[in-house]
Scaffold this active site. Structure first.
Site, PDB file in Angstrom:
ATOM      1  N   ASP A  86      39.047 -14.353 -66.638  1.00 48.85           N
ATOM      2  CA  ASP A  86      40.130 -13.340 -65.694  1.00 48.85           C
ATOM      3  C   ASP A  86      40.035 -12.182 -66.478  1.00 48.85           C
ATOM      4  O   ASP A  86      40.738 -11.826 -67.441  1.00 48.85           O
ATOM      5  CB  ASP A  86      41.263 -14.103 -65.496  1.00 48.85           C
ATOM      6  CG  ASP A  86      42.151 -13.360 -64.646  1.00 48.85           C
ATOM      7  OD1 ASP A  86      41.858 -12.180 -64.262  1.00 48.85           O
ATOM      8  OD2 ASP A  86      43.334 -13.945 -64.535  1.00 48.85           O
ATOM      9  N   VAL A  87      39.570 -11.021 -65.631  1.00 47.74           N
ATOM     10  CA  VAL A  87      39.597  -9.647 -66.219  1.00 47.74           C
ATOM     11  C   VAL A  87      40.879  -9.299 -66.575  1.00 47.74           C
ATOM     12  O   VAL A  87      41.071  -8.213 -67.100  1.00 47.74           O
ATOM     13  CB  VAL A  87      38.719  -8.652 -65.633  1.00 47.74           C
ATOM     14  CG1 VAL A  87      37.232  -8.994 -65.368  1.00 47.74           C
ATOM     15  CG2 VAL A  87      39.183  -8.549 -64.067  1.00 47.74           C
ATOM     16  N   ASN A 124      33.212  -4.238 -62.298  1.00 42.59           N
ATOM     17  CA  ASN A 124      33.081  -4.512 -60.949  1.00 42.59           C
ATOM     18  C   ASN A 124      34.007  -5.429 -60.246  1.00 42.59           C
ATOM     19  O   ASN A 124      34.522  -5.407 -59.146  1.00 42.59           O
ATOM     20  CB  ASN A 124      31.708  -4.862 -60.523  1.00 42.59           C
ATOM     21  CG  ASN A 124      31.416  -5.438 -59.329  1.00 42.59           C
ATOM     22  OD1 ASN A 124      31.454  -4.926 -58.283  1.00 42.59           O
ATOM     23  ND2 ASN A 124      31.405  -6.871 -59.077  1.00 42.59           N
ATOM     24  N   TYR A 180      45.609  -1.793 -52.740  1.00 38.41           N
ATOM     25  CA  TYR A 180      44.248  -1.675 -53.115  1.00 38.41           C
ATOM     26  C   TYR A 180      43.857  -0.296 -53.271  1.00 38.41           C
ATOM     27  O   TYR A 180      43.196   0.527 -54.220  1.00 38.41           O
ATOM     28  CB  TYR A 180      43.371  -1.968 -51.950  1.00 38.41           C
ATOM     29  CG  TYR A 180      41.788  -2.067 -52.153  1.00 38.41           C
ATOM     30  CD1 TYR A 180      41.182  -3.041 -52.900  1.00 38.41           C
ATOM     31  CD2 TYR A 180      41.049  -1.124 -51.270  1.00 38.41           C
ATOM     32  CE1 TYR A 180      39.735  -2.765 -53.045  1.00 38.41           C
ATOM     33  CE2 TYR A 180      39.692  -0.855 -51.490  1.00 38.41           C
ATOM     34  CZ  TYR A 180      39.019  -1.989 -52.423  1.00 38.41           C
ATOM     35  OH  TYR A 180      37.875  -1.812 -52.484  1.00 38.41           O
ATOM     36  N   LYS A 219      42.576   1.742 -56.939  1.00 44.48           N
ATOM     37  CA  LYS A 219      41.124   2.492 -56.845  1.00 44.48           C
ATOM     38  C   LYS A 219      41.461   3.849 -57.280  1.00 44.48           C
ATOM     39  O   LYS A 219      40.512   4.624 -58.099  1.00 44.48           O
ATOM     40  CB  LYS A 219      40.325   2.488 -55.485  1.00 44.48           C
ATOM     41  CG  LYS A 219      39.942   1.198 -55.383  1.00 44.48           C
ATOM     42  CD  LYS A 219      39.232   0.187 -56.284  1.00 44.48           C
ATOM     43  CE  LYS A 219      38.428  -0.977 -56.016  1.00 44.48           C
ATOM     44  NZ  LYS A 219      37.474  -1.301 -56.953  1.00 44.48           N
TER      45      LYS A 219
HETATM   46  P1  NAP Z   1      33.160  -9.850 -53.462  1.00 41.52           P
HETATM   47  O1  NAP Z   1      31.883 -10.389 -53.127  1.00 41.52           O
HETATM   48  O2  NAP Z   1      34.574 -10.527 -53.009  1.00 41.52           O
HETATM   49  O3  NAP Z   1      33.279 -10.127 -55.184  1.00 41.52           O
HETATM   50  C1  NAP Z   1      34.254  -9.985 -55.745  1.00 41.52           C
HETATM   51  C2  NAP Z   1      33.990 -10.536 -57.183  1.00 41.52           C
HETATM   52  O4  NAP Z   1      35.264 -10.348 -58.104  1.00 41.52           O
HETATM   53  C3  NAP Z   1      33.745 -11.817 -57.637  1.00 41.52           C
HETATM   54  O5  NAP Z   1      32.540 -12.037 -58.370  1.00 41.52           O
HETATM   55  C4  NAP Z   1      34.906 -12.513 -57.946  1.00 41.52           C
HETATM   56  O6  NAP Z   1      34.585 -13.715 -58.647  1.00 41.52           O
HETATM   57  C5  NAP Z   1      35.329 -11.423 -59.003  1.00 41.52           C
HETATM   58  N1  NAP Z   1      36.804 -11.422 -59.387  1.00 41.52           N
HETATM   59  C6  NAP Z   1      37.932 -11.410 -58.468  1.00 41.52           C
HETATM   60  N2  NAP Z   1      38.844 -11.602 -59.276  1.00 41.52           N
HETATM   61  C7  NAP Z   1      38.533 -11.596 -60.639  1.00 41.52           C
HETATM   62  C8  NAP Z   1      39.164 -11.552 -61.855  1.00 41.52           C
HETATM   63  N3  NAP Z   1      40.546 -11.742 -62.087  1.00 41.52           N
HETATM   64  N4  NAP Z   1      38.435 -11.712 -62.957  1.00 41.52           N
HETATM   65  C9  NAP Z   1      37.039 -11.905 -62.859  1.00 41.52           C
HETATM   66  N5  NAP Z   1      36.395 -11.598 -61.844  1.00 41.52           N
HETATM   67  C10 NAP Z   1      37.240 -11.421 -60.557  1.00 41.52           C
HETATM   68  O7  NAP Z   1      33.406  -8.293 -53.557  1.00 41.52           O
HETATM   69  P2  NAP Z   1      32.379  -7.156 -53.560  1.00 41.52           P
HETATM   70  O8  NAP Z   1      32.539  -6.510 -52.215  1.00 41.52           O
HETATM   71  O9  NAP Z   1      30.975  -7.542 -54.233  1.00 41.52           O
HETATM   72  O10 NAP Z   1      33.257  -6.392 -54.577  1.00 41.52           O
HETATM   73  C11 NAP Z   1      33.017  -5.738 -55.767  1.00 41.52           C
HETATM   74  C12 NAP Z   1      33.852  -4.451 -56.222  1.00 41.52           C
HETATM   75  O11 NAP Z   1      33.314  -3.608 -55.068  1.00 41.52           O
HETATM   76  C13 NAP Z   1      35.218  -4.643 -56.121  1.00 41.52           C
HETATM   77  O12 NAP Z   1      36.021  -3.933 -57.172  1.00 41.52           O
HETATM   78  C14 NAP Z   1      35.669  -3.911 -54.591  1.00 41.52           C
HETATM   79  O13 NAP Z   1      36.684  -3.232 -54.847  1.00 41.52           O
HETATM   80  C15 NAP Z   1      34.342  -2.844 -54.657  1.00 41.52           C
HETATM   81  N6  NAP Z   1      34.077  -2.354 -53.374  1.00 41.52           N
HETATM   82  C16 NAP Z   1      33.344  -3.194 -52.540  1.00 41.52           C
HETATM   83  C17 NAP Z   1      33.202  -2.549 -51.087  1.00 41.52           C
HETATM   84  C18 NAP Z   1      32.692  -3.382 -50.027  1.00 41.52           C
HETATM   85  O14 NAP Z   1      32.545  -2.831 -49.004  1.00 41.52           O
HETATM   86  N7  NAP Z   1      32.261  -4.703 -50.388  1.00 41.52           N
HETATM   87  C19 NAP Z   1      33.638  -1.320 -50.896  1.00 41.52           C
HETATM   88  C20 NAP Z   1      34.417  -0.580 -51.844  1.00 41.52           C
HETATM   89  C21 NAP Z   1      34.442  -0.830 -53.115  1.00 41.52           C
HETATM   90  P3  NAP Z   1      34.894 -15.287 -58.146  1.00 41.52           P
HETATM   91  O15 NAP Z   1      34.185 -15.341 -56.958  1.00 41.52           O
HETATM   92  O16 NAP Z   1      34.783 -16.321 -59.318  1.00 41.52           O
HETATM   93  O17 NAP Z   1      36.460 -15.330 -57.867  1.00 41.52           O
END
Ligand code: NAP
Length: 279
Positions: free
Chosen positions: A77-78, A104, A177, A181
């Site tokens: 857990d980060v 990430n 959120y 960020k």
């Molecule tokens: P995602 O598919 O929901 O993936 C989130 C990841 O974070 C999962 O691998 C999850 O692991 C991990 N995670 C959550 N809580 C954690 C913790 N406490 N410790 C370690 N790992 C943890 O989301 P995503 O869209 O790829 O998002 C990745 C990043 O991109 C995030 O920072 C998000 O804010 C950013 N972002 C995404 C978008 C978008 O449009 N998707 C846009 C802007 C920014 P588990 O599955 O094991 O829980």
């Protein structure tokens, strides 16, 4: 214009990160998954961090191993200091060092502000901001200890913070959120200022709307996707691989002079597209 399709992204040089060791947090899903695989494809050894879904993390490891890369999964857990310290110690034990951190891991816990609970507020800040602080701190200790290794990289280490267009764009119902960020942006810039003289490069990628599980409701039906695309001047939703490519480039010596910068990969989402026709 199609709202979903785009030509495939050209490949990066296969030796872009050869010999380097990369930790990608939240690497079993979405952007982190694509980034871990991309880092492996261009020669890095990869630690695939996850917190819940071990099976998905193992699949990412297998995918990297299938094309001859080296990777292992590590649950942490980060937001938990002891677990992050242990994760970095294990990485140094197994891979000898760390050259690249892609911070990430991130979550959303949306709520109208007047109903937002302290735990919804706190957990998002803990994972999205404190998580990046803890991972960056432990990585930087190792970068400073080891210094530059000629022949591996011009830098002693690289950190890529995955932020969001919402470090800039307010977003109703997501105060936790957006604050997390915007904190990531200042964390990144402060670390870049503090450590670039020691040849540590810290930068960020700020994605716009990317097709991942995190924002599935925003793109999973044609109607939802069409409405989302109205906010994107470039006319389509992004793919995780496009963020992965940006992260790999920022981690490489090709962008050695890029320090303390946020690279927006958002199809123009932050350009106030509603002002395109008048204002
Ligand atoms: P995602 O598919 O929901 O993936 C989130 C990841 O974070 C999962 O691998 C999850 O692991 C991990 N995670 C959550 N809580 C954690 C913790 N406490 N410790 C370690 N790992 C943890 O989301 P995503 O869209 O790829 O998002 C990745 C990043 O991109 C995030 O920072 C998000 O804010 C950013 N972002 C995404 C978008 C978008 O449009 N998707 C846009 C802007 C920014 P588990 O599955 O094991 O829980």
């Amino acid at each position: 214009m199609g709202v979903t399709s785009h030509d495939s992204i050209p490949s990066l040089p296969a030796s872009l990160l050869t010999g380097q060791k990369a930790l990608v947090t939240g690497a079993n899903s979405g952007i982190g998954r694509a980034t871990a695989i991309k880092m492996g494809q261009v020669g890095a050894d990869v630690v695939v961090n996850y917190v819940e879904d071990e099976e998905a993390a193992k699949e990412v490891v297998s995918e990297i191993e299938d094309f001859g890369g080296r990777a292992y999964a590590h649950r942490a857990d980060v937001a938990n200091e002891d677990e992050v310290v242990t994760m970095l110690e294990a990485m140094v034990d197994r891979f000898q060092t760390i050259d690249i951190l892609v911070a990430n891991a991130g979550i959303q816990r949306d709520a109208p502000f007047e109903n937002m609970t302290i735990s919804e507020w706190q957990r998002v800040l803990d994972v999205n901001l404190t998580g990046q602080f803890l991972c960056a701190r432990e990585a930087i200790k190792e970068f400073v200890r080891r210094g530059v290794v000629p022949g591996t990289s011009n830098s002693a280490g690289k950190i890529i913070c995955i932020s969001s267009v919402h470090q800039l764009i307010p977003w109703a119902g997501r105060a936790n959120y957006t604050v997390s960020k915007s904190g990531v942006q200042m964390l990144m810039e402060t670390l870049a200022q503090e450590f670039s003289s020691r040849k540590i490069r810290v930068n960020a990628v700020a994605p716009g709307a990317i097709r991942t599980p995190m924002n599935r409701p925003a793109w999973e039906t044609p109607e939802a996707e069409a409405s989302l695309v109205e906010m994107i001047p470039y006319g389509r939703v992004g793919d995780p691989e496009e963020i992965a490519t940006a992260a790999a480039l920022l981690a490489s010596d090709l962008l050695d002079y890029v320090v303390g910068t946020t690279l927006y990969v958002d199809g123009g989402m932050k350009l106030f597209p509603e002002f395109l026709h008048g204002g």
